[in-house]
Design a protein around this motif. Structure first.
Motif, short mmCIF file in Angstrom:
data_model
loop_
_atom_site.label_atom_id
_atom_site.label_comp_id
_atom_site.label_asym_id
_atom_site.label_seq_id
_atom_site.Cartn_x
_atom_site.Cartn_y
_atom_site.Cartn_z
N UNK A 70 0.85 -1.19 0.00
CA UNK A 70 0.00 0.00 0.00
C UNK A 70 0.89 1.24 0.00
N UNK A 71 0.60 2.19 -0.88
CA UNK A 71 1.47 3.36 -1.01
C UNK A 71 0.94 4.57 -0.25
N UNK A 72 -0.14 4.39 0.49
CA UNK A 72 -0.68 5.50 1.27
C UNK A 72 -1.23 4.99 2.60
N UNK A 113 1.79 -2.71 -6.32
CA UNK A 113 1.48 -1.60 -5.43
C UNK A 113 0.02 -1.21 -5.61
N UNK A 114 -0.60 -0.76 -4.52
CA UNK A 114 -2.00 -0.40 -4.58
C UNK A 114 -2.22 0.94 -3.88
N UNK A 139 -21.29 6.35 -0.84
CA UNK A 139 -22.21 6.93 -1.81
C UNK A 139 -21.56 7.28 -3.13
N UNK A 140 -20.23 7.13 -3.23
CA UNK A 140 -19.52 7.52 -4.44
C UNK A 140 -19.31 6.30 -5.33
N UNK A 141 -20.26 6.06 -6.22
CA UNK A 141 -20.19 4.89 -7.09
C UNK A 141 -19.02 4.97 -8.06
N UNK A 142 -18.57 6.18 -8.36
CA UNK A 142 -17.44 6.31 -9.27
C UNK A 142 -16.20 5.61 -8.72
N UNK A 143 -16.10 5.50 -7.40
CA UNK A 143 -14.94 4.83 -6.80
C UNK A 143 -14.89 3.36 -7.21
N UNK A 144 -16.05 2.74 -7.46
CA UNK A 144 -16.07 1.37 -7.94
C UNK A 144 -15.72 1.30 -9.42
N UNK A 145 -16.17 2.28 -10.17
CA UNK A 145 -15.88 2.31 -11.60
C UNK A 145 -14.39 2.51 -11.87
N UNK A 146 -13.73 3.34 -11.03
CA UNK A 146 -12.31 3.60 -11.20
C UNK A 146 -11.44 2.44 -10.71
N UNK A 147 -11.95 1.66 -9.79
CA UNK A 147 -11.15 0.63 -9.12
C UNK A 147 -10.95 -0.59 -10.00
N UNK A 148 -9.80 -1.25 -9.82
CA UNK A 148 -9.61 -2.58 -10.41
C UNK A 148 -9.44 -3.66 -9.33
N UNK A 149 -9.43 -3.22 -8.05
CA UNK A 149 -9.36 -4.18 -6.94
C UNK A 149 -10.17 -3.63 -5.76
N UNK A 150 -10.52 -4.54 -4.86
CA UNK A 150 -10.97 -4.15 -3.53
C UNK A 150 -9.82 -4.41 -2.56
N UNK A 151 -9.49 -3.43 -1.76
CA UNK A 151 -8.48 -3.60 -0.72
C UNK A 151 -9.18 -4.18 0.49
N UNK A 152 -8.87 -5.43 0.82
CA UNK A 152 -9.56 -6.14 1.90
C UNK A 152 -8.77 -6.01 3.19
N UNK A 153 -9.32 -5.28 4.13
CA UNK A 153 -8.67 -5.05 5.42
C UNK A 153 -9.36 -5.91 6.48
N UNK A 165 -4.94 0.75 11.56
CA UNK A 165 -4.51 1.60 10.45
C UNK A 165 -3.41 0.94 9.62
N UNK A 166 -3.44 1.23 8.32
CA UNK A 166 -2.41 0.76 7.40
C UNK A 166 -1.47 1.93 7.11
N UNK A 167 -0.17 1.67 7.23
CA UNK A 167 0.82 2.71 6.96
C UNK A 167 1.44 2.48 5.57
N UNK A 168 1.95 3.54 4.95
CA UNK A 168 2.60 3.38 3.64
C UNK A 168 3.71 2.33 3.72
N UNK A 169 3.71 1.42 2.75
CA UNK A 169 4.69 0.34 2.72
C UNK A 169 4.17 -0.97 3.29
N UNK A 170 3.05 -0.93 4.04
CA UNK A 170 2.47 -2.16 4.59
C UNK A 170 1.87 -3.01 3.47
#
Length: 422
Positions: A349-351, A376-377, A386-400, A406-411
Motif C-alpha cells: 500500500x502506497x498511502x 502496489x496499490x 455513496x460515491x459509485x465512481x470509486x467502484x468504476x475507477x477501481x480494479x481491486x478491492x483492498x480487503x482489510x 490503520x495501514x501505513x505506507x509500505x504495509x
C-alpha cells in the motif's frame, strides 16, 4: 431459519454485529439449491449448472493419430545413434483421409496433424527433423524414440468415462470438451428466479428530471448488470416508495414469484427505513447488521419459502455487499458444487489507510505493477459509500481484515481483483 439477536444498527460501536465470515456462513446454511432441470442445446449451456453427469459415448481421440506434420513409420526401423536410415515415401495421410494399406519396413507415409496412423506405423517424425529428396527421407539416429508424436485413441477421454459431475458451472472449455464427445444437448439445473427492486421515495427513473432531493435509481441498474452475469432469471420489479403498505405488497408479490428477492435501501433505522420491520411481520429476519464497511446494514431472512436479502441503499455498499454475500448465496441456489474461489493478492500500500479494528473493510483501489515487478496499490480517493465512481475507477478491492488497525505506507495488504467479480 434461526434469528440472530442484534442491537440497533444505529450503534456506532457495532457491538453484536456479525463477523463477515459468520454472516456468510449463516446465509449459506439457510438456503438450498433450486429443484428442477431442463435440457438445452450445447451452445446455450455456458454458465449453466449441470444437473446430471456428462459421460462420454466415445473415445477421444476416436482414433490413433499424428500430433504433428511429418512422416509416419515403424519405430523398429529407426537407426541407432549416429547411423542414417533412408525410407521410401509411399503415400500421404490427411486428417479425414487416411492412408490405405499396410506400411512395410523401410517405408514412410507423409502425414498431417490429426490424420489416422497408417496400419503398421507407430512413430511420427517431425518434418523439420528429416531430409526429403522428393522420394525418400533420410533420418539420423539418436534423436527419435518409438512412439514419438503419436496421440493414442482414448488418450484424452475413454468411452464410458464420467467427464463432468453434477453441480459444475459450465465454462467455455467445458462446452468444447462436451462437443468433442459428439454431445449436442445437456441437462442443466433450472435458473433461480431473482426478483430485484429498489426502495425509496427519492428514487427517480432514468430520463426524468430530478426533483428536490431526488436521485436516479443506479442500484437497480448496477445489480441487474451483475445478475446478468449469472445463471439466474432476473425479474425487475422497479422502484417502490417509502410506504409500508406499498412495500409490504411489493415484497409479498415478489416473494410469490421468485426464489430470491433482493431489495436495496430501507435497511437502516431511519424514520423511513421499513424493510426490517416489514420483513419481521410477513416473514423471518435472520440478521440485519454486519461488522463490515461499506455495507453494515444488511437484512437477511425469508418470506414464506423465498430467500430475502435487503442490501444497503448507498451505491458502493450495495454492490460490495452483493459480491461478498449475494454472489455466493446465488451460487448455492444455482446448485453450484464447486464454489468460486476469490483470489487474493498481496500488494504494498502506497498511502495511509485509516482502519478501526472490529470490522472488515473493503476499500476501492487501483493495483499497478512497478518496474521491479512488485505490486502496489492505492485507493481511488474518497471512500464514501455513496460515491459509485470509486467502484468504476477501481480494479481491486483492498480487503482489510476484521482485527486490523490503520495501514501505513509500505504495509502489505490483501487485494481482490475486481476482474474476477465483474
Amino acid at each position: 431459519m434461526t434469528t440472530i439477536i442484534q442491537p440497533s444498527c444505529s450503534d456506532n460501536e457495532e457491538p453484536g454485529a456479525l463477523h463477515v465470515d459468520d454472516a456468510l456462513a449463516h446465509m449459506l446454511s439457510a438456503v438450498s439449491p433450486v429443484k428442477g432441470y431442463e435440457q438445452v442445446a450445447l451452445l446455450e449451456a455456458v454458465s449453466r449448472v449441470l444437473h446430471e453427469p456428462v459421460v462420454s459415448p466415445i473415445d477421444v481421440p476416436s482414433h490413433t493419430n499424428s500430433a504433428v506434420d511429418g512422416y509416419a513409420l515403424r519405430g523398429e526401423d529407426l537407426p541407432g545413434p549416429g547411423d542414417v536410415a533412408r525410407f521410401q515415401v509411399v503415400g500421404t495421410a490427411l486428417a479425414g483421409t487416411p492412408f490405405v494399406g499396410e506400411l512395410l519396413s523401410g517405408q514412410a507415409v507423409r502425414i498431417m496433424t490429426g490424420a489416422s496412423m497408417p496400419n503398421g506405423a507407430d512413430t511420427v517424425l517431425m518434418q523439420e527433423h528429416v531430409d526429403f529428396d522428393g522420394e525418400r527421407i533420410s533420418v539420423t539416429g539418436g534423436r527419435h524414440r518409438v512412439g514419438d508424436n503419436v496421440r493414442l485413441a482414448g488418450e484424452d477421454i475413454k468411452q464410458g468415462e464420467t467427464i463432468l459431475k453434477p453441480g459444475r458451472r459450465l465454462t467455455p472449455p467445458d462446452i468444447g470438451l462436451i462437443a468433442s464427445m459428439g454431445i449436442g444437448e445437456v441437462k442443466v439445473k433450472r435458473r433461480p428466479r431473482v426478483a430485484l427492486l429498489s426502495t425509496g421515495s427519492e428514487l427517480h427513473s432514468l430520463g426524468k428530471a430530478l426533483g428536490g432531493g431526488g436521485v436516479y435509481d443506479s442500484n437497480r441498474y448496477t445489480l441487474h448488470a451483475a445478475l446478468k452475469r449469472l445463471s439466474v432469471k432476473v425479474m425487475d420489479q422497479g422502484t417502490v416508495p417509502d410506504d409500508p403498505e406499498l412495500l409490504t405488497e411489493a415484497f409479498m408479490r415478489a416473494a410469490a414469484a421468485a426464489d430470491v428477492v433482493i431489495s436495496t435501501g430501507g435497511v437502516s433505522v431511519g424514520e423511513a427505513d421499513f424493510v426490517k420491520e416489514i420483513l419481521s411481520s410477513i416473514g423471518t429476519v435472520g440478521f440485519w447488521k454486519i461488522a463490515m464497511k461499506p455495507g453494515r446494514p444488511l437484512a437477511f431472512g425469508s418470506i414464506g419459502g423465498t430467500t430475502f436479502v435487503g442490501l444497503p441503499g448507498n451505491p458502493v455498499a450495495a454492490i460490495v455487499s452483493f459480491y461478498r454475500f449475494v454472489l455466493p448465496l446465488l451460487e448455492k441456489k444455482m446448485g453450484v458444487q464447486e464454489y468460486s474461489v476469490m483470489p487474493m493478492l498481496k500488494a504494498k500500500c502506497v498511502e495511509r489507510l485509516a482502519k478501526k479494528p472490529g470490522r472488515t473493510e473493503y476499500q476501492r483501489g487501483i493495483l499497478e505493477r512497478t518496474e521491479t515487478g512488485d505490486w502496489e496499490v492505492r485507493t481511488t480517493g474518497s471512500q464514501s459509500s455513496g460515491i459509485l465512481r470509486s467502484m468504476s475507477l477501481a480494479n481491486v478491492l483492498i480487503a482489510l481484515e476484521h482485527d486490523r488497525a490503520d495501514v501505513e505506507p509500505g504495509d502489505l495488504v490483501d487485494v481482490l481483483p475486481l476482474a474476477y467479480l465483474m
